[in-house]
Design a protein around this motif. Structure first.
Motif, PDB file in Angstrom:
ATOM      1  N   GLU A  12       0.844  -1.201   0.000  1.00 36.56           N
ATOM      2  CA  GLU A  12       0.000   0.000   0.000  1.00 36.56           C
ATOM      3  C   GLU A  12       0.878   1.249   0.000  1.00 36.56           C
ATOM      4  O   GLU A  12       1.857   1.331   0.740  1.00 36.56           O
ATOM      5  CB  GLU A  12      -0.900   0.007   1.240  1.00 36.56           C
ATOM      6  CG  GLU A  12      -1.807  -1.204   1.370  1.00 36.56           C
ATOM      7  CD  GLU A  12      -2.862  -1.299   0.274  1.00 36.56           C
ATOM      8  OE1 GLU A  12      -3.093  -0.296  -0.431  1.00 36.56           O
ATOM      9  OE2 GLU A  12      -3.442  -2.401   0.114  1.00 36.56           O
ATOM     10  N   ALA A  13       0.477   2.226  -0.816  1.00 33.72           N
ATOM     11  CA  ALA A  13       1.255   3.467  -0.959  1.00 33.72           C
ATOM     12  C   ALA A  13       1.480   4.147   0.392  1.00 33.72           C
ATOM     13  O   ALA A  13       2.532   4.734   0.631  1.00 33.72           O
ATOM     14  CB  ALA A  13       0.556   4.417  -1.922  1.00 33.72           C
ATOM     15  N   TYR A  14       0.513   4.051   1.302  1.00 38.81           N
ATOM     16  CA  TYR A  14       0.642   4.783   2.575  1.00 38.81           C
ATOM     17  C   TYR A  14       1.541   4.045   3.575  1.00 38.81           C
ATOM     18  O   TYR A  14       1.735   4.520   4.681  1.00 38.81           O
ATOM     19  CB  TYR A  14      -0.740   5.072   3.191  1.00 38.81           C
ATOM     20  CG  TYR A  14      -1.579   3.845   3.409  1.00 38.81           C
ATOM     21  CD1 TYR A  14      -2.453   3.386   2.441  1.00 38.81           C
ATOM     22  CD2 TYR A  14      -1.479   3.121   4.590  1.00 38.81           C
ATOM     23  CE1 TYR A  14      -3.195   2.251   2.617  1.00 38.81           C
ATOM     24  CE2 TYR A  14      -2.222   1.972   4.785  1.00 38.81           C
ATOM     25  CZ  TYR A  14      -3.077   1.553   3.797  1.00 38.81           C
ATOM     26  OH  TYR A  14      -3.796   0.407   3.977  1.00 38.81           O
ATOM     27  N   LEU A  15       2.065   2.879   3.159  1.00 38.20           N
ATOM     28  CA  LEU A  15       2.967   2.137   4.052  1.00 38.20           C
ATOM     29  C   LEU A  15       4.401   2.092   3.534  1.00 38.20           C
ATOM     30  O   LEU A  15       5.275   1.518   4.187  1.00 38.20           O
ATOM     31  CB  LEU A  15       2.459   0.700   4.245  1.00 38.20           C
ATOM     32  CG  LEU A  15       1.148   0.541   5.016  1.00 38.20           C
ATOM     33  CD1 LEU A  15       0.746  -0.934   5.078  1.00 38.20           C
ATOM     34  CD2 LEU A  15       1.267   1.110   6.425  1.00 38.20           C
ATOM     35  N   THR A  16       4.673   2.671   2.373  1.00 42.13           N
ATOM     36  CA  THR A  16       6.033   2.586   1.822  1.00 42.13           C
ATOM     37  C   THR A  16       6.933   3.649   2.450  1.00 42.13           C
ATOM     38  O   THR A  16       6.474   4.531   3.164  1.00 42.13           O
ATOM     39  CB  THR A  16       6.044   2.822   0.303  1.00 42.13           C
ATOM     40  OG1 THR A  16       5.729   4.194   0.038  1.00 42.13           O
ATOM     41  CG2 THR A  16       5.063   1.924  -0.417  1.00 42.13           C
ATOM     42  N   ASP A  17       8.224   3.570   2.106  1.00 47.60           N
ATOM     43  CA  ASP A  17       9.157   4.609   2.533  1.00 47.60           C
ATOM     44  C   ASP A  17       9.121   5.774   1.536  1.00 47.60           C
ATOM     45  O   ASP A  17       8.289   5.781   0.613  1.00 47.60           O
ATOM     46  CB  ASP A  17      10.564   4.020   2.721  1.00 47.60           C
ATOM     47  CG  ASP A  17      11.222   3.581   1.426  1.00 47.60           C
ATOM     48  OD1 ASP A  17      10.704   3.879   0.328  1.00 47.60           O
ATOM     49  OD2 ASP A  17      12.287   2.933   1.502  1.00 47.60           O
ATOM     50  N   PHE A  18      10.018   6.745   1.705  1.00 43.86           N
ATOM     51  CA  PHE A  18       9.993   7.939   0.855  1.00 43.86           C
ATOM     52  C   PHE A  18      10.309   7.628  -0.606  1.00 43.86           C
ATOM     53  O   PHE A  18      10.019   8.429  -1.486  1.00 43.86           O
ATOM     54  CB  PHE A  18      10.965   9.015   1.402  1.00 43.86           C
ATOM     55  CG  PHE A  18      12.418   8.677   1.186  1.00 43.86           C
ATOM     56  CD1 PHE A  18      13.094   9.131   0.060  1.00 43.86           C
ATOM     57  CD2 PHE A  18      13.109   7.891   2.105  1.00 43.86           C
ATOM     58  CE1 PHE A  18      14.434   8.819  -0.133  1.00 43.86           C
ATOM     59  CE2 PHE A  18      14.445   7.570   1.907  1.00 43.86           C
ATOM     60  CZ  PHE A  18      15.098   8.029   0.786  1.00 43.86           C
ATOM     61  N   ARG A  19      10.878   6.441  -0.865  1.00 46.39           N
ATOM     62  CA  ARG A  19      11.198   6.052  -2.236  1.00 46.39           C
ATOM     63  C   ARG A  19      10.026   5.341  -2.906  1.00 46.39           C
ATOM     64  O   ARG A  19      10.111   4.936  -4.068  1.00 46.39           O
ATOM     65  CB  ARG A  19      12.411   5.108  -2.219  1.00 46.39           C
ATOM     66  CG  ARG A  19      13.612   5.672  -1.475  1.00 46.39           C
ATOM     67  CD  ARG A  19      14.715   4.643  -1.338  1.00 46.39           C
ATOM     68  NE  ARG A  19      14.278   3.444  -0.621  1.00 46.39           N
ATOM     69  CZ  ARG A  19      15.015   2.357  -0.440  1.00 46.39           C
ATOM     70  NH1 ARG A  19      16.259   2.334  -0.928  1.00 46.39           N
ATOM     71  NH2 ARG A  19      14.550   1.316   0.222  1.00 46.39           N
ATOM     72  N   GLY A  20       8.944   5.135  -2.149  1.00 48.27           N
ATOM     73  CA  GLY A  20       7.828   4.368  -2.700  1.00 48.27           C
ATOM     74  C   GLY A  20       8.083   2.871  -2.639  1.00 48.27           C
ATOM     75  O   GLY A  20       7.363   2.082  -3.250  1.00 48.27           O
ATOM     76  N   THR A  23       9.035  -1.072   3.136  1.00 43.16           N
ATOM     77  CA  THR A  23      10.103  -1.015   4.136  1.00 43.16           C
ATOM     78  C   THR A  23      10.392  -2.432   4.635  1.00 43.16           C
ATOM     79  O   THR A  23       9.548  -3.324   4.521  1.00 43.16           O
ATOM     80  CB  THR A  23       9.689  -0.158   5.345  1.00 43.16           C
ATOM     81  OG1 THR A  23       8.578  -0.807   5.990  1.00 43.16           O
ATOM     82  CG2 THR A  23       9.264   1.247   4.925  1.00 43.16           C
ATOM     83  N   ALA A  71       5.055   0.629  -4.248  1.00 41.90           N
ATOM     84  CA  ALA A  71       3.646   0.977  -4.011  1.00 41.90           C
ATOM     85  C   ALA A  71       2.766   0.424  -5.129  1.00 41.90           C
ATOM     86  O   ALA A  71       3.057   0.612  -6.305  1.00 41.90           O
ATOM     87  CB  ALA A  71       3.494   2.493  -3.926  1.00 41.90           C
ATOM     88  N   ARG A 185      19.001   9.342   5.179  1.00 33.27           N
ATOM     89  CA  ARG A 185      18.166   9.295   3.992  1.00 33.27           C
ATOM     90  C   ARG A 185      19.004   9.118   2.723  1.00 33.27           C
ATOM     91  O   ARG A 185      18.608   8.404   1.801  1.00 33.27           O
ATOM     92  CB  ARG A 185      17.383  10.617   3.946  1.00 33.27           C
ATOM     93  CG  ARG A 185      16.499  10.763   2.753  1.00 33.27           C
ATOM     94  CD  ARG A 185      15.821  12.132   2.731  1.00 33.27           C
ATOM     95  NE  ARG A 185      15.267  12.314   1.411  1.00 33.27           N
ATOM     96  CZ  ARG A 185      14.005  12.641   1.150  1.00 33.27           C
ATOM     97  NH1 ARG A 185      13.182  12.924   2.125  1.00 33.27           N
ATOM     98  NH2 ARG A 185      13.573  12.744  -0.079  1.00 33.27           N
ATOM     99  N   GLU A 186      20.182   9.762   2.696  1.00 33.46           N
ATOM    100  CA  GLU A 186      21.011   9.723   1.484  1.00 33.46           C
ATOM    101  C   GLU A 186      21.517   8.297   1.203  1.00 33.46           C
ATOM    102  O   GLU A 186      21.751   7.938   0.047  1.00 33.46           O
ATOM    103  CB  GLU A 186      22.176  10.725   1.571  1.00 33.46           C
ATOM    104  CG  GLU A 186      23.207  10.460   2.673  1.00 33.46           C
ATOM    105  CD  GLU A 186      22.733  10.783   4.101  1.00 33.46           C
ATOM    106  OE1 GLU A 186      21.576  11.250   4.273  1.00 33.46           O
ATOM    107  OE2 GLU A 186      23.521  10.555   5.044  1.00 33.46           O
ATOM    108  N   PHE A 188      19.737   5.565   1.740  1.00 31.13           N
ATOM    109  CA  PHE A 188      18.607   4.883   1.094  1.00 31.13           C
ATOM    110  C   PHE A 188      18.378   5.420  -0.323  1.00 31.13           C
ATOM    111  O   PHE A 188      17.824   4.737  -1.170  1.00 31.13           O
ATOM    112  CB  PHE A 188      17.329   5.038   1.926  1.00 31.13           C
ATOM    113  CG  PHE A 188      17.376   4.289   3.226  1.00 31.13           C
ATOM    114  CD1 PHE A 188      16.963   2.960   3.283  1.00 31.13           C
ATOM    115  CD2 PHE A 188      17.830   4.890   4.386  1.00 31.13           C
ATOM    116  CE1 PHE A 188      17.000   2.252   4.484  1.00 31.13           C
ATOM    117  CE2 PHE A 188      17.872   4.188   5.592  1.00 31.13           C
ATOM    118  CZ  PHE A 188      17.467   2.871   5.637  1.00 31.13           C
TER     119      PHE A 188
END
Lengths: 241, 241
Positions: A12-20, A23, A71, A185-186, A188
């Protein structure tokens, strides 16, 4: 009843990390979900164990991924039991996408504990043995992780309400979140974690001040530890691809 | 296509809190899941919005619960759109158990933002209007929350990898976890939160140091704020039953 169980999920899109991307904690929850469904439909699930005043405890987990599902994509988990010992059972997982392409595997070790004493207890081998599979899992079993608790910790945190699981202990996936938050973050953005090993050694309790340690043990390989005082309660290792 | 959508969930034991009850963050994720499925099967979901270079952003949410569902229990979410404005749409939710007994409601406000400018953009009213329902929701709409950012914060934390969502901002459910962690375990042992209001005011970004404030505004009523510097980026209010 088949030895192997198949459990489909959607990232689900609302459960992914900032990269989509899914996790590792989300993927770990899918593995636990699959394990839990597989066990309960075969008579040795959460409820069956509670009836014997026992509970499953995840003691080791290793996940290897070639790619991370994104996602909207499917994540299909197959799971089977590969070994039944006196005190621990070994469960393997295959991860594939919606078209049957395998992109990862995982291996796990589970112990049964007595709910009163919190000590390991003998497994119900007659219930488990009929489901023992001879399918092999092509990744290394959960590895021994070297101690890295020396010097000053990278971070400390106190175990709070949202960290606790139904047993009142630090949730196994929350450890993964706290460990991964030691990376920026960098990192990932530049690459993916291709293997995670984690060993749960003692129970993390409410209010504990945990000190988190991290050390690079080889290029792109990190060992991690969560310690209460001098004692490590959880160790992990990650390998960046 | 019906105006109302129905989405059943199971409260998984590995996702509950130490009491074996669903957490507000988990329930919030079920609401977001229901909203997202309801929208995408009606032509105005995540993918449809992205095609117009826009995205839905949750701006306010209120949840009222008489009881919390427990591990193994069903949680059935019904959702409908109650109002379509120029810049915001209002969506309501009913929460019931496996036997159709209603135990809670929620109300939410969603804005559409332009993916480039990150500014609010006009809604696609012709796509939404056919699904506008006249069903009423029996709880108060999301409330105005009084500012409490004064003196020294209860807690500070830095936004890290595991806090981020697919847009690279602090995940809306992670705010709820961080806010609830300002309360002690003994408060959750003694009673339940019967109402949560939350207002997302600005985007929480990676590396931000957020200061969390909490003040009791009436007996059992707390106002909360997450601030970056002097500026509040999220406010919440909880009422203990």
């Amino acid at each position: 009843m088949e030895k192997e169980g198949i459990y489909p999920f959607t990232v689900e899109a609302y459960l992914t990390d900032f990269r989509g991307k899914a996790t590792l904690a989300m993927i770990g929850n899918c593995l636990i979900h699959a394990a839990s469904q597989h066990a309960s439909s075969r008579g040795f699930g959460f409820g069956d164990m509670a009836g014997r005043h026992t509970a499953w405890v995840l003691s080791r987990l290793a996940i290897e991924l070639q790619v991370y599902p994104r996602a909207g994509e499917r994540l299909v988990v197959r799971t089977w039991i590969s070994e039944v010992g006196r005190l621990a059972t070994h469960r393997c997982f295959e991860l594939s996408d919606g078209e049957g392409r395998i992109f990862g595997y995982a291996r796990s070790t589970w112990a049964a504990i007595d709910l009163e004493s919190r000590r390991p207890t003998l497994l119900d081998a007659p219930a488990l043995n009929p489901y023992l599979s001879d399918r092999l899992c092509p990744i290394e079993p959960p590895m021994k992780i070297q101690p890295v608790e020396q010097g000053s910790p990278e971070e400390t945190f106190r175990v709070r309400y949202s960290d606790l699981d139904i047993n009142g202990h630090l949730n196994s996936m929350k450890y993964i979140e706290h460990f991964l938050d030691l990376f920026g973050r960098e990192e990932f953005e530049a690459h993916d974690i291709t293997r995670l090993d984690i060993a749960y050694q003692a129970e993390g309790r409410y209010g504990m001040e945990l000190r988190l340690f991290r050390r690079e043990t080889a290029e792109g390989h990190f060992a991690l530890a969560a310690c209460c005082g001098e004692k490590s309660i959880c160790r992990a290792a990650v390998r960046w691809g």
